[in-house]
Design a protein around this motif. Structure first.
Motif, short mmCIF file in Angstrom:
data_model
loop_
_atom_site.label_atom_id
_atom_site.label_comp_id
_atom_site.label_asym_id
_atom_site.label_seq_id
_atom_site.Cartn_x
_atom_site.Cartn_y
_atom_site.Cartn_z
N ALA A 261 0.83 -1.20 0.00
CA ALA A 261 0.00 0.00 0.00
C ALA A 261 0.87 1.25 0.00
O ALA A 261 0.56 2.23 -0.70
N ALA A 262 1.96 1.24 0.75
CA ALA A 262 2.86 2.39 0.79
C ALA A 262 3.51 2.60 -0.57
O ALA A 262 3.64 3.74 -1.04
N LEU A 263 3.90 1.52 -1.21
CA LEU A 263 4.50 1.60 -2.54
C LEU A 263 3.52 2.18 -3.55
O LEU A 263 3.85 3.07 -4.33
N GLU A 264 2.28 1.69 -3.51
CA GLU A 264 1.25 2.19 -4.42
C GLU A 264 0.94 3.66 -4.15
O GLU A 264 0.77 4.44 -5.09
N ALA A 265 0.86 4.04 -2.88
CA ALA A 265 0.59 5.44 -2.54
C ALA A 265 1.71 6.33 -3.04
O ALA A 265 1.47 7.43 -3.55
N GLY A 266 2.95 5.87 -2.89
CA GLY A 266 4.10 6.65 -3.38
C GLY A 266 4.05 6.82 -4.89
O GLY A 266 4.32 7.90 -5.42
N ASN A 267 3.69 5.73 -5.59
CA ASN A 267 3.56 5.81 -7.05
C ASN A 267 2.45 6.77 -7.45
O ASN A 267 2.61 7.57 -8.38
N ASP A 268 1.31 6.68 -6.76
CA ASP A 268 0.20 7.58 -7.05
C ASP A 268 0.61 9.03 -6.84
O ASP A 268 0.30 9.91 -7.66
N HIS B 16 2.72 10.25 -9.68
CA HIS B 16 1.91 10.49 -10.87
C HIS B 16 1.15 11.81 -10.77
O HIS B 16 1.09 12.58 -11.73
N VAL B 17 0.56 12.06 -9.60
CA VAL B 17 -0.19 13.31 -9.41
C VAL B 17 0.74 14.51 -9.47
O VAL B 17 0.42 15.53 -10.11
N GLU B 18 1.90 14.44 -8.83
CA GLU B 18 2.87 15.55 -8.87
C GLU B 18 3.30 15.84 -10.30
O GLU B 18 3.40 17.00 -10.70
N ALA B 19 3.55 14.80 -11.08
CA ALA B 19 3.94 14.99 -12.48
C ALA B 19 2.80 15.65 -13.26
O ALA B 19 3.04 16.55 -14.08
N ALA B 20 1.58 15.24 -13.00
CA ALA B 20 0.43 15.83 -13.69
C ALA B 20 0.29 17.31 -13.32
O ALA B 20 0.02 18.15 -14.18
N ALA C 105 -6.74 11.61 -14.22
CA ALA C 105 -6.18 10.90 -15.37
C ALA C 105 -4.82 10.30 -15.03
O ALA C 105 -4.48 9.22 -15.52
N SER C 106 -4.05 10.97 -14.18
CA SER C 106 -2.73 10.45 -13.83
C SER C 106 -2.83 9.18 -12.98
O SER C 106 -1.88 8.40 -12.92
#
Length: 190
Positions: A113-120, A123-127, A176-177
């Protein structure tokens, strides 16, 4: 302790002359405009006054730069310092939110869950970084600083409808991200 730049009459008394005296004169004449500009961007008069004071100290401590229009240059620098402040506030808020993550219900799924949250989050920061500056600024003022659409519209000289459209664009980019691409099965055409 907050210091203030000397008043014009104090400049003459202290014997300051040349470039420094000209800088002080221009800075003092532009100060209220700089504070108003920064206040509109960050949404707080006290913060704006502090940021403009910091800007003064930055210039005062280093050799003066020769520019054609010092007043215009100072206003541009004030706008930039407001943007820098908003960026650092956003980073600080994201960091503090990251420290206060609530534990997940499933003990074995915490690392995943921590890994997925970090990836999310990445993605949001890049967007958000890919958004136009004004759209990103409106998003940060609303979501990070808690400003209402009407306040943002007034501060940025926009209609509330325009602010709403910018927010819809920012939120759609964030959503979308986070959408995962649909899995493709080899051999099947879409």
């Amino acid at each position: 302790m907050i210091t203030r730049p000397p008043e014009p009459r104090e400049i003459q008394r202290d014997g300051l002359h040349g470039d420094r005296a000209h800088f002080l004169q221009v800075f003092l004449s532009q100060r209220s405009q700089m504070e108003a500009l920064v206040s509109r961007r960050v949404g707080c008069r006290a913060t704006a006054a502090d940021l403009v004071q910091d800007l003064f100290l930055r210039f005062w401590r280093r050799p003066l730069v020769q520019v054609e229009e010092l007043g215009t240059y100072l206003l541009r620098c004030a706008g930039n310092i407001a943007i820098d402040h908003l960026r650092s506030e956003g980073t600080r808020v994201r960091a503090s939110e990251g420290l206060m993550v609530e534990p997940a219900d499933g003990v074995g799924s915490e690392p995943q869950a921590a890994l997925e949250a970090g990836n999310d989050l990445r993605h949001v920061e890049a967007a958000l970084r890919a958004l136009p500056e004004r759209t990103r600024q409106i998003f940060l003022l609303n979501r990070i600083h808690g400003r209402k659409y009407a306040e943002i519209a007034k501060a940025m000289g926009l209609s509330q409808s325009a602010v709403e459209k910018h927010m819809m664009r920012a939120l759609e980019a964030c959503k979308a991200s986070l959408r995962e691409p649909e899995p493709r099965t080899p051999g099947k055409a879409k």
